[in-house]
Structures are given as structure tokens and as C-alpha cells.
Enzyme design. Structure first.
Site, PDB file in Angstrom:
ATOM      1  N   TYR A 110       0.835  -1.207   0.000  1.00  0.00           N
ATOM      2  CA  TYR A 110       0.000   0.000   0.000  1.00  0.00           C
ATOM      3  C   TYR A 110       0.865   1.251   0.000  1.00  0.00           C
ATOM      4  O   TYR A 110       1.966   1.261   0.581  1.00  0.00           O
ATOM      5  CB  TYR A 110      -0.883   0.035   1.252  1.00  0.00           C
ATOM      6  CG  TYR A 110      -2.107  -0.840   1.186  1.00  0.00           C
ATOM      7  CD1 TYR A 110      -3.268  -0.410   0.572  1.00  0.00           C
ATOM      8  CD2 TYR A 110      -2.095  -2.102   1.772  1.00  0.00           C
ATOM      9  CE1 TYR A 110      -4.397  -1.210   0.526  1.00  0.00           C
ATOM     10  CE2 TYR A 110      -3.217  -2.914   1.738  1.00  0.00           C
ATOM     11  CZ  TYR A 110      -4.371  -2.462   1.117  1.00  0.00           C
ATOM     12  OH  TYR A 110      -5.481  -3.253   1.079  1.00  0.00           O
ATOM     13  N   TYR A 149      -0.808  -9.947   0.729  1.00  0.00           N
ATOM     14  CA  TYR A 149       0.256  -9.385   1.569  1.00  0.00           C
ATOM     15  C   TYR A 149       0.187  -9.929   2.983  1.00  0.00           C
ATOM     16  O   TYR A 149      -0.873 -10.318   3.463  1.00  0.00           O
ATOM     17  CB  TYR A 149       0.187  -7.851   1.568  1.00  0.00           C
ATOM     18  CG  TYR A 149      -1.117  -7.243   2.058  1.00  0.00           C
ATOM     19  CD1 TYR A 149      -1.375  -7.060   3.409  1.00  0.00           C
ATOM     20  CD2 TYR A 149      -2.072  -6.815   1.139  1.00  0.00           C
ATOM     21  CE1 TYR A 149      -2.556  -6.485   3.846  1.00  0.00           C
ATOM     22  CE2 TYR A 149      -3.263  -6.231   1.569  1.00  0.00           C
ATOM     23  CZ  TYR A 149      -3.500  -6.062   2.924  1.00  0.00           C
ATOM     24  OH  TYR A 149      -4.675  -5.493   3.344  1.00  0.00           O
ATOM     25  N   ARG A 159      -3.151 -11.712   3.890  1.00  0.00           N
ATOM     26  CA  ARG A 159      -4.443 -11.369   3.287  1.00  0.00           C
ATOM     27  C   ARG A 159      -4.478 -11.903   1.858  1.00  0.00           C
ATOM     28  O   ARG A 159      -3.523 -11.725   1.100  1.00  0.00           O
ATOM     29  CB  ARG A 159      -4.622  -9.833   3.210  1.00  0.00           C
ATOM     30  CG  ARG A 159      -4.766  -9.055   4.503  1.00  0.00           C
ATOM     31  CD  ARG A 159      -5.859  -9.515   5.442  1.00  0.00           C
ATOM     32  NE  ARG A 159      -7.131  -9.932   4.876  1.00  0.00           N
ATOM     33  CZ  ARG A 159      -8.085  -9.105   4.430  1.00  0.00           C
ATOM     34  NH1 ARG A 159      -7.912  -7.816   4.446  1.00  0.00           N
ATOM     35  NH2 ARG A 159      -9.219  -9.578   3.967  1.00  0.00           N
ATOM     36  N   HIS A 162      -7.287  -8.581  -2.540  1.00  0.00           N
ATOM     37  CA  HIS A 162      -8.621  -8.011  -2.327  1.00  0.00           C
ATOM     38  C   HIS A 162      -8.647  -6.543  -2.714  1.00  0.00           C
ATOM     39  O   HIS A 162      -7.617  -5.877  -2.762  1.00  0.00           O
ATOM     40  CB  HIS A 162      -9.057  -8.155  -0.856  1.00  0.00           C
ATOM     41  CG  HIS A 162      -8.144  -7.446   0.096  1.00  0.00           C
ATOM     42  ND1 HIS A 162      -6.984  -8.013   0.568  1.00  0.00           N
ATOM     43  CD2 HIS A 162      -8.180  -6.193   0.633  1.00  0.00           C
ATOM     44  CE1 HIS A 162      -6.353  -7.172   1.365  1.00  0.00           C
ATOM     45  NE2 HIS A 162      -7.050  -6.037   1.418  1.00  0.00           N
ATOM     46  N   HIS A 164     -10.802  -3.088  -1.473  1.00  0.00           N
ATOM     47  CA  HIS A 164     -11.730  -2.527  -0.493  1.00  0.00           C
ATOM     48  C   HIS A 164     -12.781  -1.675  -1.213  1.00  0.00           C
ATOM     49  O   HIS A 164     -12.430  -0.903  -2.108  1.00  0.00           O
ATOM     50  CB  HIS A 164     -10.982  -1.641   0.503  1.00  0.00           C
ATOM     51  CG  HIS A 164      -9.979  -2.373   1.340  1.00  0.00           C
ATOM     52  ND1 HIS A 164     -10.265  -2.855   2.598  1.00  0.00           N
ATOM     53  CD2 HIS A 164      -8.688  -2.703   1.121  1.00  0.00           C
ATOM     54  CE1 HIS A 164      -9.181  -3.443   3.107  1.00  0.00           C
ATOM     55  NE2 HIS A 164      -8.209  -3.362   2.226  1.00  0.00           N
TER      56      HIS A 164
HETATM   57 FE   LIG Z   1      -6.276  -4.372   2.468  1.00  0.00          FE
END
Ligand SMILES: [Fe+3]
Lengths: 244, 202
Positions: A110, A149, A159, A162, A164
Site C-alpha cells: 500500500y 500481503y 491477506r 482483495h 476494499h
Molecule cells: Fe487491504
């Protein structure tokens, strides 16, 4: 566009057994961030039936193109189209719904100062986008496939890939944030955040299938993700003076 | 077997996670140039009717620590009790919608808004002035709904249908924004514990 009568009633109650459990110890942060007292229930009033409205004036021309909307240059990663329909629990399309999305880059990183994963930043990927549904509730945006990640929860939690989603319907009581997962991801059954959802059918409803029919040849694969918001009751017998 | 009701299920919620600000307030977290400004950053686009107020506060976890990764949204009527975008005669310079990521260091949110007018309950009774609140963050699996009422509206609060419905009347103060010496209102949220805010299933 066909003329549809706006329902006059309040919203149907949320099925709290279908939604994730607020307190779910395997997702450690939820332990101290979940209410302990019972929620107070009451019928929806004007404050919840209404909600903010967003016109296309809030959108820029590239808001729905995450591949290019950060620098204008192409982000790295498998290019995909994500499309679907925002509908209510009675199957009515929700037009004019603002859908905001955010995600990690192709390496699972991110763009955030608190991010601790060693994977590299992509200079051309910001990670946010938004779109407003058409009159029938349809939306579409372009992005790159996010990477899975690791995250600090258990000693080795990852995770699944995905995206959001934050969705505004027509009423503030429809406000919803959720996540879209990708068909075939082996991390889905291992994820403690997905594990907050007890019902396997509810989990399935967040997994987007690949759709070769909507693929753009030589450009981008497509995934379909429909989103269902709370429905409004249609009864004409809704408002009743006290005592009658 | 009987006929099917053809009803769909609401998409299940998932936590907003630690990076909700990337998607909802990108300028706040340093992702500039994608959107000209963050959604809900300004509730007033010109001269507004009524009393202009400031509400600040923080969201606390069950250990009493302020969350620094929450997103707080509010929705309210204008000073005359009209909802922007829904009532034709609502204040054209007021959006009714605010979104605050909270301060990066302290987690304190802030809304520059107007004191809402009274709005009727479905049965025709008047509700006290209030603001609808929605809170998401990492660790919150379903967004939390609550309301802000005002400590200086005792008369209206006394006849509010929701405040009256609360079984534990000692919890009413958790819904009250408290007027401070500097004229602003303080509304602290406690997700869990002895001071737990009353959350709604609306
Ligand atoms: Fe996330």
C-alpha cells in the site's frame, strides 16, 4: 430508463448473523474494538432514510482508472476490469451510488506511511479510485490485480488479494464498507478477517468470478462483483399516527 | 415447499482496515493529485443559515486509547430540519455530510457544521436535534452507527423518542455532545467498556 416508484418505507433490518461477528478473537484488533452492550434498535426515521447525494460533478475524468489516475503513466501488474451492479435486497438497481475503492499494488504494497511490508512501491500506482453507478446500478472501473500481503496478526497471516469497497446508497443507513476477493485464491479460507463471517454463503457473496465475456482482448481480464445494499420496504401502510 | 421470496442478502461488511484513508481521504494521507479534495472535507460551500458549530472528539478502544486509524462520517439536517438533496427547500450552501479521518497524531476528528433543526419521528413526534454518525476502522467488522445529541437542548432531549427508549438511562450522556468553554462541542466515542457509547441497529 423505466420510471420506478421510490419505496416509502423504512429499511429492512440488518441480518447480524449474516454480517461478521464484531468480536472475533482470531482477528486480534477486533477484541478491543467491538461493542459489548446490545445495539439499540429502532425504526428508520428520515435521518437514516436520507443520505448524502453525489453527482457526477464530484468525479474527475480518470477517477475510475486506477491504472493511470496517479501519474498518468501505466501502473505495473495484470490489468483487470472490475464491474458489477449495486442493487438492494429486493433486486432493484441502485442508481447514482458512489463506489470508492482502494487496494494494494501488484506486489501487495500500500502507498501509506504506516505500511510495513518490504514489497516495492509502484511509482505509478496510487491505489484509490471511484465511480458512480448508472441509472440501473451498474458500475465499472479498471485497475491492476492487487497482490496478497502479510500482516501482523498471527505469526504468519496473509491477506488474500482483495479490493476494499466503500458504498453510499440512497440512505445513510445503507452505508457499507466491504472487500472483494478473487475466485480461486487459496488464501481465502485461511484469512482471519474473512473468518469473522460465520456463514459460508456470506463469504461466497464476496468472491468475484472471472468473466471471460467481459474481458478486453489483449488488454484486461474482467471480474464481476455485485453489491447488495439494504432494501427499503414498499408498504403504503408505513406512517401511522401514534396510538392508531 | 412454498414459493421463494426472491430476496437477496445484503453484502456482508468487512473491516475498513488500516488503510481506509487511501480510499476515502487520499489527500489527507499524502496521495495528492488524484482527487482535487477529499470527499466530505467541507460541509459548507457558502453562507449558511442557523448557528455554525464545531464538534470535535476521538474514538476510543476498550483500553481507553484513541484510535488513529478511524474514519468518522456524519449526516444531518440543516438548521431548519431539512435534508440537503432530499428536501427542495434545504439550505443550498450546506451539504449535510461530513467525513473526518481524525488527526494523524491524536486521532481527534473535527466537524465544522451547523446545529441541525428538529426532524419528525415516523409517528409525527419531534426528535431532538441530532446528527447521525457512522464509524469504521481497522478491527471494526461492521460500521458502528450512533447519534450526536446536544447537551444544551435539555427540553428537546427530554421528549426525544430514542433517548426515551433507552433502558439504561445512565447511558444517555454517551450520546451528548458537551458544550465547552470555547463554544465548541466535545463528543468522545467509547467503543467498549464502562463508558461504552450507545450504538444503534437502525
Ligand atoms: Fe487491504
Amino acid at each position: 430508463m423505466t420510471e420506478t416508484k421510490t419505496p416509502q418505507g423504512g429499511f429492512v433490518a440488518r441480518d447480524r448473523d449474516w454480517h461478521p461477528a464484531p468480536f472475533h478473537p482470531p482477528y486480534k484488533t477486533s477484541v478491543k474494538r467491538s461493542p459489548q452492550a446490545a445495539l439499540l434498535s429502532f425504526p428508520t426515521s428520515a435521518s437514516e432514510i436520507t443520505g448524502p447525494t453525489f453527482g457526477h460533478g464530484v468525479l474527475g475524468p480518470h477517477d475510475a482508472d486506477l491504472i493511470h489516475n496517479f501519474t498518468g503513466e501505466s501502473a505495473i501488474g495484470p490489468r483487470i476490469v472490475v464491474y458489477g451492479r449495486v442493487q438492494d435486497e429486493f433486486g432493484r438497481g441502485v442508481g447514482g451510488a458512489l463506489v470508492e475503492v482502494w487496494q494494494a499494488n501488484a506486489g501487495g504494497r500500500y502507498r501509506h506511511k504506516k505500511e510495513g511490508y518490504v514489497a516495492a512501491l509502484d511509482a505509478n500506482f496510487g491505489g484509490c479510485g471511484r465511480v458512480i453507478t448508472d441509472a440501473e446500478g451498474n458500475y465499472e472501473f479498471r485497475t491492476i490485480m492487487p497482490g496478497p500481503y502479510p500482516w501482523p496478526n498471527g505469526m504468519n497471516d496473509w491477506r488474500p488479494a482483495h479490493i476494499h469497497f466503500s458504498v453510499f446508497g440512497h440512505g445513510f443507513a445503507q452505508r457499507l464498507i466491504t472487500q472483494m476477493y478473487f475466485e480461486g485464491d487459496p488464501l481465502i479460507p485461511l484469512c482471519p478477517i474473512i473468518g469473522t463471517i460465520q456463514n459460508p454463503d456470506a463469504v461466497k457473496s464476496l468472491i468475484a468470478p472471472m468473466d471471460m465475456q467481459r474481458t478486453v482482448p489483449m488488454d484486461a481480464r474482467a471480474y464481476k462483483f455485485d453489491i447488495t445494499l439494504r432494501g427499503r420496504r414498499q408498504t403504503a401502510f408505513e406512517t401511522r399516527p401514534e396510538g392508531l | 415447499m412454498v414459493q421463494s421470496l426472491n430476496e437477496l442478502k445484503e453484502s456482508p461488511s468487512q473491516t475498513a482496515g488500516p488503510y481506509v484513508h487511501i480510499g476515502c481521504t487520499p489527500n489527507f494521507c499524502g496521495i495528492g493529485g488524484v482527487y482535487p479534495e477529499d470527499l466530505g472535507a467541507r460541509m459548507k460551500t457558502g453562507a449558511v443559515q442557523g448557528e455554525e458549530i464545531v464538534i470535535t472528539g476521538a474514538v476510543h478502544d476498550g483500553m481507553g486509547m484513541a484510535l488513529k486509524d478511524a474514519l468518522v462520517e456524519i449526516w444531518q439536517a440543516d438548521a431548519a430540519g431539512k435534508f440537503p438533496g432530499h428536501d427542495a427547500d434545504a439550505d443550498a450552501n450546506f451539504s449535510g455530510f461530513g467525513r473526518s479521518p481524525g488527526d494523524m497524531e491524536t486521532g481527534r476528528f473535527r466537524f465544522d457544521t451547523v446545529k441541525p433543526g428538529r426532524v419528525r419521528w415516523p409517528d409525527g413526534r419531534w426528535q431532538a436535534p441530532h446528527i447521525s454518525v457512522w464509524i469504521v476502522a481497522r478491527g471494526i467488522n461492521v460500521g458502528l452507527q450512533t447519534r450526536i445529541y446536544f447537551s444544551d437542548e435539555a427540553e428537546a432531549n427530554a421528549e426525544d423518542p430514542i433517548l426515551a427508549r433507552l433502558e439504561h438511562q445512565m447511558r444517555v450522556p454517551t450520546l451528548m455532545a458537551q458544550k465547552q468553554d470555547d463554544g465548541t462541542y466535545l463528543f468522545d466515542v467509547h467503543i467498549q467498556g464502562p463508558d461504552e457509547t450507545v450504538f444503534f441497529d437502525i
